[in-house]
Design an enzyme around this catalytic site. Structure first.
Site, PDB file in Angstrom:
ATOM      1  CB  THR C  44      39.546  40.264  35.607  1.00  0.00           C
ATOM      2  OG1 THR C  44      39.831  40.829  36.878  1.00  0.00           O
ATOM      3  CG2 THR C  44      39.399  38.762  35.729  1.00  0.00           C
ATOM      4  CG  HIS C  47      44.957  39.525  33.937  1.00  0.00           C
ATOM      5  ND1 HIS C  47      46.260  39.876  33.763  1.00  0.00           N
ATOM      6  CD2 HIS C  47      44.477  40.381  34.892  1.00  0.00           C
ATOM      7  CE1 HIS C  47      46.579  40.871  34.567  1.00  0.00           C
ATOM      8  NE2 HIS C  47      45.504  41.212  35.259  1.00  0.00           N
ATOM      9  CB  CYS C 103      28.348  33.779  53.688  1.00  0.00           C
ATOM     10  SG  CYS C 103      29.048  33.701  52.020  1.00  0.00           S
TER      11      CYS C 103
END
Lengths: 350, 350, 350, 350
Positions: C44, C47, C103
């Protein structure tokens, strides 16, 4: 006993079929011979009849096609043990080899050497047919022949729903054919809290609604139905049952599936298509379950309970009951759009 | 705002309770204060009221007991984020520590440091009560207060049924109290094919039948019911939901459970008893699942769907609705056998 | 305490980053401030550094990026309860809202309002960083900082392997990056019988082999490896762990997966691609599982056991350990092909 | 071919057995005849030999007992299809009817009409034996006969471990017999993070340790081991494999099992005993799994991988290899305490 029978034969590698006289087959030692009481037309039969690319690649004419049926056992092979003359049976249509890895580990329906009745060998669009003992499912004598015949596709829907844990969930059923309609009824009976049904044919959407869908969405006519579903469910449905399989259906299905949802894939696309695996599966933490056939025979026991205890009435899905002698007419009706159809049953003189 | 409130207090380590005036509590920073709208009597409350061995070992008087309730939030602690004054809530009664292994791995309801509302700290048999934010479940304003109050025990039944995969199966529900009755309704709605209900009280067996059981068996009156069930199911039911827990119930439950069946254990025996593990579990290849509380908050989302979409009507289980001022009378009724009862609701002047 | 710190900042919407002095952040009431001990570079981050299409659509400069780290807590917010100054922590990088459906039902890692550390808010490529208490995972003081830092990506691999039931199975791991390499080690430790590893870089394939793969296949160099695997496994591997996600990888993965197999999808393709759902999923009766993040905190408990009991040694995956002051150099190395790399760790002066 | 063979026969309903000449049996049409290469002694055989209450109630003398074996097929019945003369097989010992509910739903090993080799019909303590084709498992010719013979009890351990999800968990294995010892090795190979082994015999505890247990606890000698385990695991082990089944073992097992843990029950108690279902199962939210036999044939495929890929070496469990002519001596050794034993193999002249 008669020696000849009427049978629907795919004679050549081209569209159409013929209803002709032919020899009554002789059962192998591990098969039974049934006098067919009723048979019914599956989507697969339409592919064979119209001779599409799939049919051309798979079917070896001449052969009798058809696989959904019920009948009375009139002869049993030498090594048949648990089925007797006089039994009233329906046929499981996946014929397993019984010794490959899949067969030996509880997945006979996905046998590595799978032979499909009416596809890879002669089927049941006929007055008589041979069925391997392993594929015989005994019916109660009181079961109507129309219901007995459609247990096989009904079982596809049972298997799809049972693998999907729909209880107390909001779900979408994508597709409106007979198996989608069965799935609507079964999902509702298994406690689906709310069912969105996405389809294309008003006649068939109505059947799905009768079976149990709360909301019918004609994807050709409605707009913004994806957003509507996402809004109403606060983020997407918990489960999608994909009974269609084509790209627009799959795109719809994943668009309306919430994160951590379950996508059960039964419908078949004719060809590969562009798919967004990252967004549809990975980022969502989704679970995709492929369904083919029926678990042998857990699904059959489940469908027996569902029918015996009247949890679902499959009758609304039966759009036409016709005599077997009108087979070609029935088939033409099934493949044309002139008359809307759902499940078509062909019955023999009883 | 008033400073005093009416509350049911267990004053001393002996049978009984008193309805007296006491101070309205102040919520901690992570709690809310609710004005109770309705509360209901659980079996646990009867143990506390009659002061049995369990109560004597666990309860530290003086304290307000009771845990099933709904109410309106009238004050929130400083660190409360997701609950606001005016919200209409019900209480999850398992108060988790939020940092133990169970809490950190999706099992808050089985927290290693579990505190139970109305058992380990002051409860809700009062005009006002404090509830930890983590235990608040927001209700739609339109939900009747009687239903809102019984969601906690209804949730026990939802959790029990959902863990048991009852769809398309023949099952037995052993016990006839309110949670067993809810379980009958929920199991039927989730597609149980056939429900045998074993109980002892005609009044309660009738409620279970209204909720969805097909067959009521009064174990005090009927003979040979084990064999009858085994015969009718061709070897035993697929699933037993044990909502009673005592030795005769457990013996019944395993006697009628088929091989490879599921036995879900929610009821609590007051003491250990003789158990045949080899025959009940090992030789049968059975699976036993212990159920305590409700999954936080998967069970609550499930029960919301079940109630919102009217899959189950819990009203037949509510045998009495009385004003909270008659709390002692209600409690006496609950613990005596003079009047048959199922779930008793106490309501506040609205 | 110092007021300024060195931090890697993405200043503008373009390639590159700067290592500059900036203010040490102040933790919110539910956050802690850590002095970073080590951090590590994820795909990531590459990127973000190279500013590809995904980064351009998601990242809002200026911001500090990076998310894999460990550090010592030097300050805690007012409402922090379970983390104290002096604790040695690593960061879970999925920051959940704690009140959405995901959640509240055990899937915080797939929160509907997910905020990702170093992606959606300032991250940890810096001498100091704030971490929400909910995302703190306490390490034993004896854990080496390099290992403590890579627990987050190691956790991706743990989650992927644990969902895939690899025990006693022949599997394929497609991909050869650091998480694929971790997965090789973890799968082997969890009892995978035989591991085929498909990759493209000899340096990385070697690491995967050191970690536990029995067979390395360089898909650029070998021919007929699909058929070889199918032959050797008598029909295909039981499980595919897709740690790559691109079309050739997915095509390989499904080609070598047996019927009724499990395909676990962790790798991310940059764009949709043509996919054969009928043959890959439906006819195979396959199960596809999407994996994103780590279960909070079941995965962390699992990885703790795996590391504490030395079931896997992650060290072979750490190709470079460099001082944080060389961050830009490390990043350039990571994104170029000049020097082969796997996991690169940046350490602070201790 | 010879017409007579040496066989261990239980002649009368009393303790002991005789090694005598008797006729070589003839296979039924669905059976094969094997020339036994090796056989091994199971706990069941000891019950039959000593003629305890269970044996007296189940065994019908005269009969050949014994069920663990391997051998070469020298004749096949008329309808045998997948086994040929010359095949080297081991025997699954649960002989299923193939048409009951259990057989038709993937649980042949728990067939409602189960016949057990060497218990309900003649077994394999003999130079020749008949085995139903359905129970034949083909071995690779290179497999040592001692290993081939113990695959059946090894399979019990494989099934127990595989149902218990031990990967990355801290577990306890209660019992120290051969199957417990196998389970130690298998659990370790499947990624159990830490294994406590509770037993009574130093000789056997040592074998379990060699197989993979980290901690051996002699329950006769150690004190406070329950508390020690609870402390070390911060609340109890994740999984208990009960390979003993008696009351002290079960009490130990549940005492050291954490909440939401899994208790897998394979050992058999000779009689019912007092059990605390409320605290052991309900309050803990525990899951109990009964294990009997081996899944046919998923377990066999798993054990094949485990042995083929050398994930576990079962040799330490083989304490004695003796010629079959010393059968009575071996049996006496097995049932006495004079010489410690684990698995005893009897081999034929090859």
């Amino acid at each position: 006993m008669a020696k000849k029978m009427l049978a629907a034969i795919k004679k050549e590698a081209t569209a159409g079929a013929e209803l002709v006289e032919t020899d009554i087959p002789t059962p192998n030692s591990d098969e039974v011979l049934i006098k067919v009481k009723a048979c019914s037309i599956c989507g697969t039969d339409k592919h064979i009849y119209t001779w599409d690319a799939w049919a051309a690649s798979r079917i070896k004419p001449p052969m009798i096609f058809g696989h959904e049926c019920c009948g009375e056992v009139i002869e049993v092979g030498a090594s048949v043990k648990n089925i007797a003359v006089g039994d009233y049976i329906s046929a499981e249509t996946h014929i397993p080899c019984r010794h490959c890895y899949q067969c030996k580990t509880g997945n006979m329906h996905l046998c590595n050497n799978l032979v499909i009745l009416g596809v890879d060998r002669d089927g049941i669009f006929a007055e008589y047919a041979t069925i391997p003992e392993i594929c015989c499912w005994k019916n109660d004598k009181s079961m109507p022949i129309e219901i007995a015949s459609i247990q096989e596709p009904f079982g596809n829907a049972v298997y799809t729903v049972m693998e999907s844990n729909v209880s107390a969930k909001r779900i979408a059923i994508v597709g409106d054919g007979p198996i989608a309609a069965f799935a609507c009824g079964i999902a509702k009976a298994m406690g689906a809290a709310y069912i969105y049904n996405l389809g294309m044919m008003p006649f068939n959407l109505d059947i799905c609604k009768k079976m149990g869908a709360q909301v019918s969405i004609n994807v050709f006519k409605e707009k913004d139905y994806r957003q509507r579903i996402i809004d109403e469910t606060n983020g997407g449905v918990d489960v999608v049952l994909d009974m269609a399989g084509n790209k627009p259906a799959v795109d719809d299905g994943f668009a309306i599936l919430r994160s951590t949802g379950t996508y059960t894939s039964f419908g078949l696309a004719p060809a590969p298509f562009e798919f967004d695996m990252a967004n549809n599966i990975v980022f969502k933490g989704a679970n995709i379950i492929g369904i083919n056939g029926r678990k042998m025979f857990e699904t059959w026991y489940q469908l027996k309970n569902i029918l015996d205890y009247k949890l679902v009435d499959p009758n609304p899905v039966i759009s036409h009951v016709m005599p077997f002698k009108d087979f070609i007419k029935a088939m033409e009706m099934a493949v044309s759009n002139d008359v809307p159809t759902s499940k078509i049953i062909l019955t023999m003189p009883q």
